[in-house]
Design a protein around this motif. Sequence first.
Motif, PDB file in Angstrom:
ATOM      1  N   LYS A 147      42.424  34.308  39.204  1.00 43.06           N
ATOM      2  CA  LYS A 147      43.027  35.112  38.113  1.00 43.06           C
ATOM      3  C   LYS A 147      42.239  36.192  37.720  1.00 43.06           C
ATOM      4  O   LYS A 147      42.472  36.569  36.449  1.00 43.06           O
ATOM      5  N   GLY A 148      41.802  37.048  38.695  1.00 40.88           N
ATOM      6  CA  GLY A 148      40.890  38.194  38.481  1.00 40.88           C
ATOM      7  C   GLY A 148      41.767  39.293  37.732  1.00 40.88           C
ATOM      8  O   GLY A 148      42.893  39.509  37.983  1.00 40.88           O
ATOM      9  N   ARG A 149      41.107  39.687  36.584  1.00 38.96           N
ATOM     10  CA  ARG A 149      41.714  40.732  35.702  1.00 38.96           C
ATOM     11  C   ARG A 149      42.053  42.129  36.430  1.00 38.96           C
ATOM     12  O   ARG A 149      42.950  42.485  36.157  1.00 38.96           O
ATOM     13  N   SER A 150      41.463  42.392  37.476  1.00 43.28           N
ATOM     14  CA  SER A 150      42.232  43.548  38.483  1.00 43.28           C
ATOM     15  C   SER A 150      43.175  43.323  38.827  1.00 43.28           C
ATOM     16  O   SER A 150      43.928  44.340  39.162  1.00 43.28           O
ATOM     17  N   ILE A 151      43.410  42.089  39.307  1.00 43.62           N
ATOM     18  CA  ILE A 151      44.711  41.624  39.839  1.00 43.62           C
ATOM     19  C   ILE A 151      45.846  41.172  38.947  1.00 43.62           C
ATOM     20  O   ILE A 151      47.032  41.866  38.614  1.00 43.62           O
ATOM     21  N   PHE A 152      45.577  40.353  37.940  1.00 40.20           N
ATOM     22  CA  PHE A 152      46.353  39.861  37.061  1.00 40.20           C
ATOM     23  C   PHE A 152      46.400  40.882  35.650  1.00 40.20           C
ATOM     24  O   PHE A 152      45.741  40.418  34.683  1.00 40.20           O
ATOM     25  N   THR A 153      46.584  42.127  35.769  1.00 36.63           N
ATOM     26  CA  THR A 153      46.772  42.910  34.824  1.00 36.63           C
ATOM     27  C   THR A 153      47.971  42.559  33.668  1.00 36.63           C
ATOM     28  O   THR A 153      48.523  41.764  33.889  1.00 36.63           O
ATOM     29  N   GLU A 154      47.727  43.012  32.493  1.00 37.38           N
ATOM     30  CA  GLU A 154      48.736  42.711  31.342  1.00 37.38           C
ATOM     31  C   GLU A 154      50.185  42.942  32.149  1.00 37.38           C
ATOM     32  O   GLU A 154      51.120  42.059  31.967  1.00 37.38           O
ATOM     33  N   ASP A 155      50.193  44.137  32.583  1.00 39.02           N
ATOM     34  CA  ASP A 155      51.793  44.533  33.206  1.00 39.02           C
ATOM     35  C   ASP A 155      52.210  43.690  34.271  1.00 39.02           C
ATOM     36  O   ASP A 155      53.264  43.567  34.344  1.00 39.02           O
TER      37      ASP A 155
END
Length: 208
Positions: A147-155
Amino acid sequence: MWKNFDRSLQLQELELIIGNLEFWMGLMDAMDILKPLIQIFLLVNRERHATVYLYEAMELIKDAIKRRVEDDEAKYVQVLSLFEERYQRIVNEVHAFAAVLNPSYMSRKNVTASSEIMKLEDYVERQLVKEKDRPAFMGDFTMYIRKGRSIFTEDATLVSNSMHPSWWRRHPHLEDSAPVLQKYAVAILSHPCSISFHGRLVDDFSME
């Protein structure tokens, strides 16, 4: 004369069956358990892009049948046996991997980089991913499963329920953060949910 007598007895027996509440309760029970099975078996023979949902749907049905077996083993154990036999013929590793590619499913099930998940990744990598793409595919998938943040952004997280499977195609950052995984995810999820799915998918990738 005897034929008329036999027919009369048959009609009486039929009337008793039709008028028996237990018969109708049993019929409703049979329809209740067979309806989702028929829907699944129709699904796998249609040219529809439902690959991502097959594994989860089959797992839900299997769990429901198992609960019925716990309540009345003699009544449902044969249904479970027939379903599991059919399950093995329909569902393969790519279907299971497609379920992992559903970001909503992954979040609900709290999927992590377990040995089972990584075995699925390894299978797909060996069967479908071109050799030159494999290192990047492995890296992209590891970032996705963690769930890397660059993939699972808030949007991206907010729209994961409503946009999947087009989530992979429309995600605003995947071309930069996980382009190889994006390419193969779109290809896998765009294939129809059919019995010939696996062979056709391998053929399609081998021709690229």
